[in-house]
Design an enzyme around this catalytic site. Sequence first.
Site, PDB file in Angstrom:
ATOM      1  N   GLY A 129      48.070  44.166  68.014  1.00  0.00           N
ATOM      2  CA  GLY A 129      47.773  44.997  66.831  1.00  0.00           C
ATOM      3  C   GLY A 129      49.010  45.292  66.007  1.00  0.00           C
ATOM      4  O   GLY A 129      49.224  46.418  65.563  1.00  0.00           O
ATOM      5  N   GLY A 175      50.795  49.868  61.078  1.00  0.00           N
ATOM      6  CA  GLY A 175      50.921  51.076  61.890  1.00  0.00           C
ATOM      7  C   GLY A 175      51.961  50.994  62.998  1.00  0.00           C
ATOM      8  O   GLY A 175      53.023  50.388  62.848  1.00  0.00           O
ATOM      9  N   ASP A 212      43.489  38.086  69.149  1.00  0.00           N
ATOM     10  CA  ASP A 212      42.378  39.037  68.995  1.00  0.00           C
ATOM     11  C   ASP A 212      42.080  39.562  70.394  1.00  0.00           C
ATOM     12  O   ASP A 212      41.665  38.784  71.276  1.00  0.00           O
ATOM     13  CB  ASP A 212      41.166  38.304  68.398  1.00  0.00           C
ATOM     14  CG  ASP A 212      39.959  39.230  68.219  1.00  0.00           C
ATOM     15  OD1 ASP A 212      39.892  40.292  68.879  1.00  0.00           O
ATOM     16  OD2 ASP A 212      39.078  38.868  67.418  1.00  0.00           O
ATOM     17  N   SER A 235      47.971  54.966  74.407  1.00  0.00           N
ATOM     18  CA  SER A 235      46.763  55.766  74.533  1.00  0.00           C
ATOM     19  C   SER A 235      46.748  56.765  73.376  1.00  0.00           C
ATOM     20  O   SER A 235      46.954  56.406  72.221  1.00  0.00           O
ATOM     21  CB  SER A 235      46.760  56.450  75.908  1.00  0.00           C
ATOM     22  OG  SER A 235      45.688  57.342  76.035  1.00  0.00           O
ATOM     23  N   TYR A 271      35.893  57.424  70.917  1.00  0.00           N
ATOM     24  CA  TYR A 271      37.335  57.133  70.869  1.00  0.00           C
ATOM     25  C   TYR A 271      37.994  57.749  72.107  1.00  0.00           C
ATOM     26  O   TYR A 271      38.767  57.084  72.807  1.00  0.00           O
ATOM     27  CB  TYR A 271      37.935  57.703  69.580  1.00  0.00           C
ATOM     28  CG  TYR A 271      39.426  57.470  69.457  1.00  0.00           C
ATOM     29  CD1 TYR A 271      39.941  56.185  69.272  1.00  0.00           C
ATOM     30  CD2 TYR A 271      40.329  58.529  69.523  1.00  0.00           C
ATOM     31  CE1 TYR A 271      41.313  55.969  69.155  1.00  0.00           C
ATOM     32  CE2 TYR A 271      41.696  58.323  69.411  1.00  0.00           C
ATOM     33  CZ  TYR A 271      42.177  57.042  69.220  1.00  0.00           C
ATOM     34  OH  TYR A 271      43.541  56.829  69.113  1.00  0.00           O
ATOM     35  N   ALA A 296      36.586  58.542  74.938  1.00  0.00           N
ATOM     36  CA  ALA A 296      36.120  57.822  76.138  1.00  0.00           C
ATOM     37  C   ALA A 296      36.918  56.532  76.329  1.00  0.00           C
ATOM     38  O   ALA A 296      37.315  56.189  77.447  1.00  0.00           O
ATOM     39  CB  ALA A 296      34.631  57.520  76.026  1.00  0.00           C
ATOM     40  N   SER A 297      37.176  55.827  75.232  1.00  0.00           N
ATOM     41  CA  SER A 297      37.927  54.562  75.341  1.00  0.00           C
ATOM     42  C   SER A 297      39.350  54.818  75.815  1.00  0.00           C
ATOM     43  O   SER A 297      39.902  54.050  76.606  1.00  0.00           O
ATOM     44  CB  SER A 297      37.918  53.792  74.007  1.00  0.00           C
ATOM     45  OG  SER A 297      38.729  54.439  73.033  1.00  0.00           O
ATOM     46  N   THR A 340      49.510  56.521  59.877  1.00  0.00           N
ATOM     47  CA  THR A 340      49.295  55.066  59.927  1.00  0.00           C
ATOM     48  C   THR A 340      47.964  54.827  59.199  1.00  0.00           C
ATOM     49  O   THR A 340      47.248  55.797  58.900  1.00  0.00           O
ATOM     50  CB  THR A 340      49.146  54.556  61.385  1.00  0.00           C
ATOM     51  OG1 THR A 340      47.893  55.025  61.896  1.00  0.00           O
ATOM     52  CG2 THR A 340      50.274  55.013  62.293  1.00  0.00           C
TER      53      THR A 340
HETATM   54  N1  LIG Z   1      48.003  57.004  64.251  1.00  0.00           N
HETATM   55  C1  LIG Z   1      47.704  57.942  65.128  1.00  0.00           C
HETATM   56  O1  LIG Z   1      47.681  59.129  64.784  1.00  0.00           O
HETATM   57  C2  LIG Z   1      47.425  57.574  66.548  1.00  0.00           C
HETATM   58  C3  LIG Z   1      47.452  58.610  67.505  1.00  0.00           C
HETATM   59  C4  LIG Z   1      47.236  58.298  68.828  1.00  0.00           C
HETATM   60  C5  LIG Z   1      47.000  56.990  69.217  1.00  0.00           C
HETATM   61  N2  LIG Z   1      46.957  55.999  68.271  1.00  0.00           N
HETATM   62  C6  LIG Z   1      46.716  54.631  68.755  1.00  0.00           C
HETATM   63  O2  LIG Z   1      47.739  53.784  68.278  1.00  0.00           O
HETATM   64  C7  LIG Z   1      47.265  52.441  68.242  1.00  0.00           C
HETATM   65  C8  LIG Z   1      47.667  51.821  66.918  1.00  0.00           C
HETATM   66  O3  LIG Z   1      47.002  52.494  65.873  1.00  0.00           O
HETATM   67  P1  LIG Z   1      47.686  52.844  64.478  1.00  0.00           P
HETATM   68  O4  LIG Z   1      47.626  54.302  64.324  1.00  0.00           O
HETATM   69  O5  LIG Z   1      48.970  52.144  64.352  1.00  0.00           O
HETATM   70  O6  LIG Z   1      46.576  52.279  63.469  1.00  0.00           O
HETATM   71  P2  LIG Z   1      46.459  50.928  62.641  1.00  0.00           P
HETATM   72  O7  LIG Z   1      47.597  50.805  61.689  1.00  0.00           O
HETATM   73  O8  LIG Z   1      45.070  50.907  62.095  1.00  0.00           O
HETATM   74  O9  LIG Z   1      46.656  49.795  63.722  1.00  0.00           O
HETATM   75  C9  LIG Z   1      45.645  49.360  64.570  1.00  0.00           C
HETATM   76  C10 LIG Z   1      45.950  47.930  64.899  1.00  0.00           C
HETATM   77  O10 LIG Z   1      44.981  47.469  65.867  1.00  0.00           O
HETATM   78  C11 LIG Z   1      44.560  46.206  65.431  1.00  0.00           C
HETATM   79  N3  LIG Z   1      43.301  45.756  65.981  1.00  0.00           N
HETATM   80  C12 LIG Z   1      42.062  46.312  65.878  1.00  0.00           C
HETATM   81  N4  LIG Z   1      41.158  45.551  66.513  1.00  0.00           N
HETATM   82  C13 LIG Z   1      41.844  44.487  67.023  1.00  0.00           C
HETATM   83  C14 LIG Z   1      41.496  43.336  67.780  1.00  0.00           C
HETATM   84  N5  LIG Z   1      40.227  43.088  68.141  1.00  0.00           N
HETATM   85  N6  LIG Z   1      42.478  42.461  68.141  1.00  0.00           N
HETATM   86  C15 LIG Z   1      43.745  42.668  67.785  1.00  0.00           C
HETATM   87  N7  LIG Z   1      44.145  43.718  67.041  1.00  0.00           N
HETATM   88  C16 LIG Z   1      43.199  44.609  66.675  1.00  0.00           C
HETATM   89  C17 LIG Z   1      44.527  46.287  63.919  1.00  0.00           C
HETATM   90  O11 LIG Z   1      44.487  44.982  63.407  1.00  0.00           O
HETATM   91  P3  LIG Z   1      43.722  44.504  62.061  1.00  0.00           P
HETATM   92  O12 LIG Z   1      44.768  44.633  60.995  1.00  0.00           O
HETATM   93  O13 LIG Z   1      43.362  43.096  62.329  1.00  0.00           O
HETATM   94  O14 LIG Z   1      42.544  45.398  61.889  1.00  0.00           O
HETATM   95  C18 LIG Z   1      45.846  47.005  63.674  1.00  0.00           C
HETATM   96  O15 LIG Z   1      46.917  46.122  63.710  1.00  0.00           O
HETATM   97  C19 LIG Z   1      45.761  52.508  68.469  1.00  0.00           C
HETATM   98  O16 LIG Z   1      45.469  52.145  69.793  1.00  0.00           O
HETATM   99  C20 LIG Z   1      45.440  53.986  68.250  1.00  0.00           C
HETATM  100  O17 LIG Z   1      44.321  54.389  68.973  1.00  0.00           O
HETATM  101  C21 LIG Z   1      47.156  56.272  66.956  1.00  0.00           C
END
Ligand SMILES: NC(=O)c1ccc[n+]([C@@H]2O[C@H](COP(=O)([O-])OP(=O)(O)OC[C@H]3O[C@@H](n4cnc5c(N)ncnc54)[C@H](OP(=O)(O)O)[C@@H]3O)[C@@H](O)[C@H]2O)c1
Length: 298
Positions: free
Chosen positions: A11, A15, A66, A144, A158, A160-161, A193
Amino acid sequence: MDSKQMVLVTGASTGFGRLIAETLARHGHTVFATMRDPGGRNSKNAEEIRALAKRESLHLQVLELDVTDDASVERAVRSVVEQAGRIDVAINNAGYVLAGLAEAATTEQAQRIMDTNFFGAVRVNRAVLPQMRRQRGGLLLHISSGAGRVVIQSFGFYCASKFALEALAESYHYELAAQGIESSIVEPGAYQTPILGNIVRAADQERTETYGAAKAIAGKVSGVLTAAAGNAQEVADAVLQIVETPAGQKKLRYRVSAASLGVDEINAVSESVQAKVLEVFGLAGDTAYVHRSAAGAS
Ligand SMILES: NC(=O)c1ccc[n+]([C@@H]2O[C@H](COP(=O)([O-])OP(=O)(O)OC[C@H]3O[C@@H](n4cnc5c(N)ncnc54)[C@H](OP(=O)(O)O)[C@@H]3O)[C@@H](O)[C@H]2O)c1
């Protein structure tokens, strides 16, 4: 082991994943920034990463991965091993948010979020572990969330995952310790993000309508999270620190956020309860790295 690591990040198009990939590469690590569809939907992101790598002479390259597709995961891992000869760190970062009342999420939506946020890590870990075992070392790092430890209304699937991811990562932590392979968890709070702009809404509008005022909770929570969101570079910097912590000294959990929201307390209780559980089953002596403190990363 060389202090410079071979790292795979899932991913990494945007972000945290993108920042983690760029930050680690800028500190001399070799990074495979993996993403879905780098030749199509994510081509702009992929090009920007490649341009950065060229401009700053970084060991940073883009690979297709993916996390919901076994063949894609296996192909990417094979390619890393062929090119780099090893994988020291696998960062399970890919994920998204499904929000709305739990009853209003369809079974298909529930399955889909588990397939990415939980089974994605299952696939990646299973693909990298044989190589880490051959190397007699490695780190599985799981992004996480605070929502992997506390429950937020209207974010039930979310949570739960992420609860499921936490259990898996902790299980790996115990089971792999004797082989010198570490499993750690990062629990970020709210950070800026694209994630909140990409929220998938629970699809069953008819069920949602039956809830009256409660149907507004998801919007209210998103507003609070957006207002509280910090600079995402903090998470990338914390990951850098974890990756550069010597083997055998990493903690199981790292909370990263300005406020604990009770996560530190839960982690502390969980740590002492788990210690007792290991004792009850006569396993306490079998694990080399158990019981490292779970407090914040800094
Ligand atoms: N931002 C927060 O406040 C926060 C807080 C706690 C935890 N998190 C966790 O941090 C992680 C990253 O999230 P983020 O905040 O950086 O958001 P983000 O910018 O939306 O990044 C999510 C990433 O996951 C990718 N993704 C989704 N489905 C996928 C798949 N099937 N295969 C490969 N990549 C996939 C997206 O790719 P595409 O571009 O292809 O969609 C994107 O690169 C997530 O696990 C999220 O739950 C975020």
